[in-house]
Design an enzyme around this catalytic site. Sequence first.
Site, PDB file in Angstrom:
ATOM      1  CE  LYS A  75      -2.200   1.414  10.055  1.00 54.32           C
ATOM      2  NZ  LYS A  75      -1.756   0.611   8.843  1.00 54.32           N
ATOM      3  NE  ARG A  94      -5.378  -8.270   6.870  1.00 53.54           N
ATOM      4  CZ  ARG A  94      -4.076  -7.791   7.521  1.00 53.54           C
ATOM      5  NH1 ARG A  94      -3.661  -8.418   8.618  1.00 53.54           N
ATOM      6  NH2 ARG A  94      -3.808  -6.681   6.965  1.00 53.54           N
ATOM      7  NE  ARG A 137       4.596   2.091   6.212  1.00 54.22           N
ATOM      8  CZ  ARG A 137       4.477   3.182   5.503  1.00 54.22           C
ATOM      9  NH1 ARG A 137       5.530   3.663   4.814  1.00 54.22           N
ATOM     10  NH2 ARG A 137       3.631   3.998   5.855  1.00 54.22           N
ATOM     11  CB  CYS A 146     -10.430  -9.958  13.749  1.00 52.15           C
ATOM     12  SG  CYS A 146      -9.203 -10.052  12.507  1.00 52.15           S
ATOM     13  NE  ARG A 156      -2.908  -0.360   3.283  1.00 55.37           N
ATOM     14  CZ  ARG A 156      -3.632  -1.233   3.170  1.00 55.37           C
ATOM     15  NH1 ARG A 156      -4.838  -1.291   2.580  1.00 55.37           N
ATOM     16  NH2 ARG A 156      -3.729  -2.558   3.885  1.00 55.37           N
ATOM     17  CE1 TYR A 157       0.013   4.367   3.727  1.00 54.48           C
ATOM     18  CE2 TYR A 157       0.250   2.050   4.582  1.00 54.48           C
ATOM     19  CZ  TYR A 157      -0.523   3.320   4.301  1.00 54.48           C
ATOM     20  OH  TYR A 157      -1.659   3.486   5.105  1.00 54.48           O
ATOM     21  CG  ASP A 206      -6.195   1.141   7.825  1.00 56.46           C
ATOM     22  OD1 ASP A 206      -5.623   1.343   6.690  1.00 56.46           O
ATOM     23  OD2 ASP A 206      -5.405   0.315   8.695  1.00 56.46           O
ATOM     24  CG  ASP A 263     -10.164  -1.538  10.397  1.00 57.35           C
ATOM     25  OD1 ASP A 263      -9.951  -0.392  10.333  1.00 57.35           O
ATOM     26  OD2 ASP A 263      -8.981  -2.096  11.019  1.00 57.35           O
ATOM     27  CB  CYS A 295      -4.969 -15.999  15.548  1.00 58.08           C
ATOM     28  SG  CYS A 295      -5.145 -14.774  13.930  1.00 58.08           S
ATOM     29  CB  CYS A 338      -9.773 -10.517  18.278  1.00 54.96           C
ATOM     30  SG  CYS A 338      -8.079 -10.857  18.642  1.00 54.96           S
TER      31      CYS A 338
HETATM   32  S1  SF4 Z   1      -7.081  -9.428  15.543  1.00 60.12           S
HETATM   33 FE1  SF4 Z   1      -7.511 -10.860  13.910  1.00 60.12          FE
HETATM   34  S2  SF4 Z   1      -5.437 -11.276  13.137  1.00 60.12           S
HETATM   35 FE2  SF4 Z   1      -5.144 -10.254  15.202  1.00 60.12          FE
HETATM   36  S3  SF4 Z   1      -5.014 -11.997  16.611  1.00 60.12           S
HETATM   37 FE3  SF4 Z   1      -7.000 -11.163  16.467  1.00 60.12          FE
HETATM   38  S4  SF4 Z   1      -7.991 -12.687  15.357  1.00 60.12           S
HETATM   39 FE4  SF4 Z   1      -6.018 -12.876  14.998  1.00 60.12          FE
END
Ligand code: SF4
Length: 355
Positions: A323, A119, A101, A117, A97-98, A316, A279, A110, A114
């Site tokens: 961002k 993603r 990096r 999350c 994106r940048y 973001d 997000d 993971c 979460c």
């Molecule tokens: S925020 Fe998403 S990518 Fe990060 S640890 Fe939690 S579930 Fe995994």
Amino acid sequence: MISEKNWAKELAKSLINLNQLAEKSIVPASDLQDLQKVKDTFDIRVPNLFIDDIVKGNNALAKQFIPSKNEIIFLPEELEDPIGDSRWSPVEGIVHRYPDRVLFKPTYLCGVYCRFCFRRNKVSDSANNIKSDNAKIAIDYIKSHKEIWEVILTGGDPLVLTDKILQKLLEEISSIEHVKILRFHTRIPSVLPSRVTDSLIQILKNTNKSIWIAVHMNSSEEFTEEAKTALAKLIDNGIPVVLQSVLLKDINDTNIQLVSLLKSAIENRVKPYYIHYPDLAKGTEHFRIPLKRAIELIKGLRGQISGLCIPHLIIDIPGGNGKIAINTHTARESKKNTWEFESPLDGTKITVQYP
Ligand code: SF4
């Protein structure tokens, strides 16, 4: 010395289905049918380390990791790819994106799933993990782009990779002369601290790059004795650690909760770097507070606590527009719940619906 076997065993003890949560009375049996719909869409993994505290009623941990019926309420503005990774993905596993990096995503697994999350449409499905042929293409992409100074390993969580896979990956990246910085985005020191083994430290130290860890933690309760030991081990071995958090309703959205989180970080030599406004991931509305309140909350820290503790509040911009650090100069509410931002990538004015 903690062996790789120990952390794998610990990971295997996490709770991954609703019956396990019901057996511990973490979720009521009467909710199981609705929660099954959530589980069918977004996987569950609750770290063993947090189960006792959640059973005792710790809300900051429970809300982050225990599924809720709210997760199947999708708002029109919520997106499968809220930060537009796919728009900037030239080859599988890379987000460029940048200019200087790239993100490199070797796995979507993971140590915890979460509930907020960004993603969440990708994580937990090993079918999304990069295959070795495509990993080679991703490495070749980094090699052929001499402007790439920093590689950010993320996912998923790159520290759930086995030592063998991680070592091979780091050797490949270390051989690229123009890459100087390797940054890991991880929740592991908090959710699976036993993974911070002597051999992991050695693998990180063996690279000839400057290694940084951005640890994701959202509440002071995550600074358990085990997490403190894991963080100290990284830092004592010369690996700097910064904190990335998400500003989450009922978890760290009061002055007391936020100050406690940020001070815990500094007391453990972890520098608060970014706190992200959540997000627009699907089914996460119950984690968002009004953006205006988020700005006021962060502004109120200045003068109250040491400047060392204060992170940037970050958004973001949806659609892969980059961002920005949010304050009253960079965000404008043009009408109720409609916010205007300027993309740092090309100056485009973007309008977004936030509460
Ligand atoms: S925020 Fe998403 S990518 Fe990060 S640890 Fe939690 S579930 Fe995994």
